[in-house]
Design a protein around this motif. Structure first.
Motif, PDB file in Angstrom:
ATOM      1  N   ILE A 437      21.918  33.921  44.341  1.00 36.01           N
ATOM      2  CA  ILE A 437      22.812  33.041  43.594  1.00 36.01           C
ATOM      3  C   ILE A 437      23.317  33.711  42.321  1.00 36.01           C
ATOM      4  O   ILE A 437      24.478  33.569  41.941  1.00 36.01           O
ATOM      5  N   ILE A 438      22.447  34.468  41.654  1.00 32.69           N
ATOM      6  CA  ILE A 438      22.817  35.056  40.369  1.00 32.69           C
ATOM      7  C   ILE A 438      23.767  36.228  40.529  1.00 32.69           C
ATOM      8  O   ILE A 438      24.700  36.399  39.733  1.00 32.69           O
ATOM      9  N   LEU A 439      23.575  37.051  41.551  1.00 31.89           N
ATOM     10  CA  LEU A 439      24.378  38.270  41.683  1.00 31.89           C
ATOM     11  C   LEU A 439      25.861  37.946  41.826  1.00 31.89           C
ATOM     12  O   LEU A 439      26.270  37.188  42.702  1.00 31.89           O
ATOM     13  N   GLN A 440      26.663  38.540  40.950  1.00 34.77           N
ATOM     14  CA  GLN A 440      28.118  38.399  40.960  1.00 34.77           C
ATOM     15  C   GLN A 440      28.743  39.786  41.100  1.00 34.77           C
ATOM     16  O   GLN A 440      28.082  40.799  40.903  1.00 34.77           O
ATOM     17  N   PRO A 441      30.027  39.864  41.427  1.00 30.75           N
ATOM     18  CA  PRO A 441      30.640  41.175  41.644  1.00 30.75           C
ATOM     19  C   PRO A 441      30.622  42.093  40.441  1.00 30.75           C
ATOM     20  O   PRO A 441      30.681  43.317  40.595  1.00 30.75           O
ATOM     21  N   THR A 442      30.579  41.546  39.209  1.00 30.57           N
ATOM     22  CA  THR A 442      30.566  42.388  38.019  1.00 30.57           C
ATOM     23  C   THR A 442      29.360  42.049  37.156  1.00 30.57           C
ATOM     24  O   THR A 442      28.740  40.986  37.296  1.00 30.57           O
ATOM     25  N   ALA A 443      29.053  42.972  36.229  1.00 30.24           N
ATOM     26  CA  ALA A 443      27.825  42.853  35.451  1.00 30.24           C
ATOM     27  C   ALA A 443      27.857  41.677  34.483  1.00 30.24           C
ATOM     28  O   ALA A 443      26.855  40.982  34.299  1.00 30.24           O
ATOM     29  N   GLY A 444      29.009  41.441  33.825  1.00 25.77           N
ATOM     30  CA  GLY A 444      29.083  40.379  32.834  1.00 25.77           C
ATOM     31  C   GLY A 444      28.780  39.004  33.401  1.00 25.77           C
ATOM     32  O   GLY A 444      27.888  38.310  32.899  1.00 25.77           O
ATOM     33  N   PRO A 445      29.493  38.565  34.429  1.00 27.26           N
ATOM     34  CA  PRO A 445      29.178  37.261  35.019  1.00 27.26           C
ATOM     35  C   PRO A 445      27.761  37.174  35.583  1.00 27.26           C
ATOM     36  O   PRO A 445      27.156  36.107  35.577  1.00 27.26           O
ATOM     37  N   THR A 446      27.215  38.301  36.087  1.00 23.93           N
ATOM     38  CA  THR A 446      25.838  38.285  36.578  1.00 23.93           C
ATOM     39  C   THR A 446      24.870  37.992  35.446  1.00 23.93           C
ATOM     40  O   THR A 446      23.931  37.196  35.584  1.00 23.93           O
TER      41      THR A 446
END
Length: 676
Positions: A437-446
């Protein structure tokens, strides 16, 4: 034109707690609670131990409902239910076989994450099915029939939630579209009123700049919904045709209002006399009529009086796309004076009056019926199999960001499964779920999602621990679960931290209370911390995508789209036919959407921490001047309508050629910055 103010970047804590300026989704929360709790009551009455699968499916379908055309939502719900059922069955088969489970987790999460390339609905299906798979893997099958039993309960829960979403109230397939069209005209009315009387010019300029992006997004959403309503129908109804015409008129009105913007901002005075006030009133009335679809009871003579132009003639709705009025995008900016400025202003006001009357005539026709406009445009064809395959092929390219993200999610999830198995964590699927759920395509949103999920879960764990000392009666637990489920979905649009805080006691109560194992709230907090740590490690170590690089790419794309828009205006400067206006509309929309993509990337850039202040300042400056460039091009497109403007074609071409070279040079620099 006044530039938007640059707001200081918020700290990570402030971003975690920031509440969106929207109303809680009370109805969606209530429906999600019914979809979740009713299967529990039915299964309990039947003495079945498999209620959790139906509850999980009901909750997933409820969360995936983002609105839209009923047929589109029904297909999305059916696909989600089917794929979730398959995931539950496969998880039951592989449970208890570590090697098979690990291979299944990697392959499934890789494929599910690739669905992100197909849009928001496919992304929801991918995440939901991965969650179901991971939970199913954590519960070994009790019998050979267990996979089919889980599939059946997931299907039942999904069907129940679909019934709630689509058939509990009378089916009104055009209601989402009507509400979207009404929202366009409400926003246009507010814009026209602000433009008519900017009491504080600087503040008004900021509000108008922010409103333009919102109006563009509303028009695109309405256009998408109209197309979705038209797809899958053997023949269109007059109502659908009229709604389509209203969307196209809204686009024209937006362009004309934008072309007037600079006259207000540069001269710091009201422009247009009563015209803008009348347009605002008509737009507000159109929004009300489209929303309610009421028959207003006006006589034909009264309707003609309301809709009549200055010459007493009512324009025909069939002429909506045959006009030579520019459809202009995000903003308008002109710095002209004298007779030329007055002539251009007169042209814009006349066309604004014409289209406002045309829109009101069309809105009345929705309620009272009437012939469908012969020149109504055909909706865009649905995305067929070839287009979907092309999208997936692009997502599988070696340098694809989607492929890198999908591989990252698959690897991190597989590592989480190994960690859970090696350490023997209780309820270890909470670790893997958190990572996915946490992993997003970029570091900031993650990073932001991790902070929100962890903070919300810790607070939810505290709430659950407090409930452990109070709740003893099963009926009270079910009632409280219903309230918590409704509340957590209702606050999801406001803040993800609040959602996570309420989600923890909801599912601890639902899934775990039957065993009386209240210490599981603490287990959930610990497992969430572990899963969050694994997700952050994956985001930083595996093909890290910095939003700064993506922002540079989106800026390059916006610059090139603005260049193409400018060149199209110059190319069609002296052309006055429908085909030319359609080409201008297409170039304008592409430039506007590219600029919106750049602004969305800037929002994500603000979440990256740490980012040097000077880099953020430069990013803000790019967006500000992209807006101003769109404004100038819009004004230039409007100026071509002025009588005698065709004589300026050579000068306009020379200017545009020079500007296009500069824009391409800037785009090349942005590309180089992204590749550095």
């Amino acid at each position: 034109m006044s530039a938007p103010r640059l707001h200081p970047r918020a700290s990570p804590v402030a971003l975690t707690l920031r509440v969106a300026p929207v109303r809680p989704a009370y109805a969606a929360g209530l429906r999600a609670a019914v979809a979740t709790v009713v299967p529990l009551l039915v299964a309990t009455a039947l003495g079945s131990p498999h209620a959790s699968w139906a509850m999980l499916a009901g909750f997933s379908v409820s969360l995936s409902d983002k609105g839209g055309a009923y047929a589109t939502r029904a297909r999305a719900f059916a696909a989600l239910t089917l794929i979730d059922g398959v995931a539950a069955a496969l998880g039951a088969v592989a449970a208890g076989h570590p090697a098979a489970a690990l291979l299944l987790v990697f392959a499934w999460t890789l494929g599910a994450s690739l669905l992100r390339a197909l849009g928001a609905a496919a992304t929801s299906i991918g995440i939901s099915s991965t969650i179901v798979l991971l939970i199913s893997l954590a519960a070994p099958a009790a019998s050979p029939a267990e996979p089919l039993v889980r599939f059946a309960f997931v299907a039942a829960g999904g069907a129940w939630a679909t019934f709630l979403a689509l058939a509990l109230w009378p089916l009104r397939p055009y209601r989402p579209t009507r509400l979207a069209v009404a929202a366009c005209y409400d926003a246009l009315a507010s814009y026209a009123r602000a433009l008519h009387d900017p009491a504080e010019p600087h503040a008004a300029g900021d509000r108008l700049a922010a409103a333009r992006g919102d109006i563009r997004a509303r028009i695109e959403q309405a256009r998408e919904l109209v197309g979705a309503n038209r797809r899958g129908r053997p023949g269109e109804t007059p109502r659908g045709e009229r709604l389509l015409v209203l969307v196209e008129i809204a686009d024209q009105l937006f362009g004309l209002l934008v072309a007037l913007t600079d006259a207000v901002e540069s001269q710091r005075r009201s422009v247009g006399g009563d015209t803008l006030a009348i347009v605002a009133a008509r737009a507000r009335r159109i929004a009300r009529e489209v929303t309610t679809e009421t028959r207003l009871g006006r006589s034909v003579d009264r309707a003609k009086e309301v809709l009549a132009d200055g010459d007493g003639m009512t324009p025909s709705a069939d002429a909506v796309l045959a006009q030579t009025t520019p459809a202009i995008d995000l903003s308008g900016d002109e710095t002209s004076g004298g007779e030329g400025a007055a002539a251009q202003l007169q042209v814009l006001l006349e066309r604004l009056t014409h289209y406002a009357a045309l829109a009101e005539e069309t809105s009345l026709a929705i309620a009272r019926g009437g012939p469908v406009p012969a020149t109504a445009p055909a909706a865009a064809p649905p995305a067929g199999r070839a287009r979907v395959l092309d999208t997936l092929r692009a997502a599988l390219a070696p340098d694809s960001l989607v492929l890198r993200h999908a591989t990252r999610v698959a690897l991190v999830t597989a590592v989480a499964v190994c960690v859970v198995g090696a350490v023997g964590l209780s309820r270890g699927y909470w670790v893997t779920l958190t990572a996915v759920i946490i992993l997003q395509p970029t570091a900031g949103p993650t990073m932001l999602k991790a902070l929100q999920r962890v903070a919300g879960t810790v607070l939810g764990g505290i709430i659950t621990a407090g409930l452990a000392g109070v709740l003893r009666d099963e009926r009270a637990i079910v009632a409280l679960t219903f309230v918590l489920a409704a509340a957590c979905v209702a606050v999801l649009p406001l803040n993800y931290t609040l959602y996570s805080m309420l989600l923890t006691p909801t599912f601890v109560l639902l899934a775990e209370v039957s065993a009386g194992d209240w210490h599981l709230a603490g287990v959930r907090v610990v497992n969430t911390l572990i899963g969050g740590g694994l997700a952050l490690a994956g985001a930083w170590l595996l093909w890290p995508n910095r939003e700064h690089d993506l922002f540079a790419r989106s800026t390059a794309g916006a610059l090139r789209a603005a260049r193409d828009h400018l060149m199209t205006v110059a190319e069609l400067w002296a052309v006055r036919d429908v085909a030319a206006e359609q080409r201008l509309a297409g170039a304008r929309r592409r430039a506007g959407q590219a600029a919106l993509n750049g602004e969305a990337s800037l929002e994500r850039l603000l979440a990256e921490w740490p980012t040097p202040a000077e880099r953020l300042e430069a990013a803000f400056a790019r967006i500000v001047y992209l807006r101003r460039l769109t404004v100038a091009t819009t004004a230039l497109a409007a100026a071509r309508l002025t009588p005698g403007a065709e004589h300026d074609a050579a000068a306009v071409r020379a200017f545009v050629d020079a500007a296009a070279r500069d824009l391409e040079a800037l785009a090349a620099r942005a590309d180089a910055a992204a590749s550095a």
